[in-house]
Enzyme design. Structure first.
Site, PDB file in Angstrom:
ATOM      1  CG  HIS A 156      53.024  15.713  36.888  1.00  0.00           C
ATOM      2  ND1 HIS A 156      52.566  15.513  35.611  1.00  0.00           N
ATOM      3  CD2 HIS A 156      52.156  16.585  37.457  1.00  0.00           C
ATOM      4  CE1 HIS A 156      51.480  16.228  35.413  1.00  0.00           C
ATOM      5  NE2 HIS A 156      51.199  16.876  36.527  1.00  0.00           N
ATOM      6  CG  HIS A 166      49.816  20.105  40.457  1.00  0.00           C
ATOM      7  ND1 HIS A 166      50.142  21.135  39.616  1.00  0.00           N
ATOM      8  CD2 HIS A 166      49.632  19.017  39.676  1.00  0.00           C
ATOM      9  CE1 HIS A 166      50.131  20.696  38.359  1.00  0.00           C
ATOM     10  NE2 HIS A 166      49.830  19.410  38.366  1.00  0.00           N
ATOM     11  CG  HIS A 177      50.348  20.140  33.141  1.00  0.00           C
ATOM     12  ND1 HIS A 177      51.340  20.613  33.953  1.00  0.00           N
ATOM     13  CD2 HIS A 177      49.573  19.339  33.921  1.00  0.00           C
ATOM     14  CE1 HIS A 177      51.167  20.114  35.181  1.00  0.00           C
ATOM     15  NE2 HIS A 177      50.093  19.333  35.189  1.00  0.00           N
ATOM     16  CD  GLU A 228      45.690  16.654  32.482  1.00  0.00           C
ATOM     17  OE1 GLU A 228      45.928  17.874  32.404  1.00  0.00           O
ATOM     18  OE2 GLU A 228      45.329  16.093  33.543  1.00  0.00           O
ATOM     19  CG  ASP A 263      48.379  15.475  38.210  1.00  0.00           C
ATOM     20  OD1 ASP A 263      49.028  16.528  38.297  1.00  0.00           O
ATOM     21  OD2 ASP A 263      47.480  15.313  37.358  1.00  0.00           O
ATOM     22  CG  ASP A 264      46.539  17.258  41.597  1.00  0.00           C
ATOM     23  OD1 ASP A 264      47.110  18.278  42.002  1.00  0.00           O
ATOM     24  OD2 ASP A 264      46.310  17.045  40.379  1.00  0.00           O
TER      25      ASP A 264
END
Ligand code: ADE
Ligand code: ZN
Length: 345
Positions: free
Chosen positions: A14, A16, A194, A197, A275-276
């Protein structure tokens, strides 16, 4: 630093790719591409990395992503991420790229995809890694835009691993994207979304039953629905949990209050991801280490999380077994080192 976490082979499921843009690279690309950027220094930019929720984060994320203009930018971005996570002993990555984000900034999404794919191939070869690309649909743009995007990337069908669904969750339920996911699955792609969340457990049900996903991104709100917990446990549907992201976006007030340990102990196939990472304070190992410290994860649980990261991945089974055997070897070695010394004879 926990040596066990460092030594364990892991995957990242996961991530981005646009969200892996380091502040230093934002500043460098703003200069290189002559982008009119509101922040003069990295420090100034970093001061904006304070978020109330996903919507607040999305604004900052979109602003920083504006510096990504050329094929070379996407290529370098992808290579930089792979180089960085190889240091975390990440062996396999499944990374999301959002063509609609590029289009919305006036960047040719196909050119951007070419950059990501080329950077990915180069980095996989250089670092001995494996993985695939997930085409992330931005759910706030509606089904028509999503279907146009699918048409744009369709010629690359054989070089893409999965369809995904991201961006603003609340008010944009998975069911809207039934047709997109049907067509993507007909292309032979896997499917992830997603869900749960910020959105309710119903969105997780929809992702499973309507979009027929193979994996849920985040999914942490499943805990509000015991029947859903049973379904996830029985079918071992993987969750790609991102603990630091959830704290930065205020899904949980602190890491100590995060439910990732409870979900794992309830028998769900939980994985840990970033994630980021530059926005949320750390890459994969940092997510493992901080979760371990905040939630008292034991060594056997860290090993289970690393195992799950391969079990939940889309790699082929022979490869998976090889990595799982490597994990067992690391675990045995650590257990041996941790045991009290034997008296000889
Ligand atoms: N895009 C990038 N990060 C995201 C997140 N945490 N949730 C939804 N969409 C995203
Ligand atoms: Zn995400």
């Amino acid at each position: 630093m926990s040596r066990l976490v460092e030594d364990l082979p892991k995957t990242e499921l996961h991530l981005h790719i646009e969200g892996s843009l380091e502040p230093s690279m934002v500043m460098e690309l703003a200069r290189r591409n002559n982008v009119d950027f509101p922040h003069a220094t990295e420090t100034e930019l970093l001061a904006t990395y304070e978020f109330d929720n996903l919507a607040g984060f999305s604004k900052v994320y979109q602003s920083s992503s504006r510096v990504l203009r050329t094929e070379r930018d996407f290529n370098e971005l992808t290579q930089a991420y792979m180089r960085r996570v190889r240091q975390d002993n990440v062996r396999h990555v499944e990374i999301a790229f959002a063509p609609q984000g590029a289009s919305s900034r006036g960047v040719d999404p196909v050119m951007a995809l070419e950059g990501v794919l080329a950077g990915f191939e180069e980095a996989k070869a250089e670092h001995g890694m494996t993985g695939g690309i997930i085409i992330g649909c931005q759910r706030h743009r509606g089904i028509d835009d999503a279907m146009r995007m699918l048409d744009q990337v369709r010629p690359y069908r054989d070089r893409i691993m999965a369809i995904g669904l991201a961006s603003l969750e609340v008010g944009n339920p998975p069911s809207i994207y039934r047709r997109l996911f049907e067509e993507a699955r007909e292309l032979g792609w896997k499917a992830v979304a997603h869900a749960g969340e910020e959105g309710p457990p119903e969105y997780i049900w929809e992702a499973i039953d309507i979009l027929k996903v193979d994996r849920i991104d985040h999914g942490v709100r499943c805990e509000e629905d015991p029947a859903l917990m049973r379904r996830l446990a029985e079918q071992q549907i993987p969750l790609t949990v991102c603990p630091l992201s959830n704290v930065y976006l205020k899904v949980f007030p602190t890491l100590e209050r995060h439910n990732v340990a409870r979900l794992l102990r309830a028998g769900l196939c939980v994985t840990i991801n970033s994630d980021d990472p530059p926005y949320f304070g750390g890459y994969v190992n940092e997510n493992y280490i901080q979760s371990q410290a905040a939630l008292g994860l034991g060594d056997a649980e860290l090993v289970q999380l690393a195992r799950n990261s391969f079990v939940g991945s889309f790699m082929d089974d022979t490869e998976r077994q090889r990595h799982l055997a490597d994990i067992d070897a690391v675990w045995l070695r650590h257990a041996g080192e941790a045991a009290p010394a034997h008296v000889q004879n």
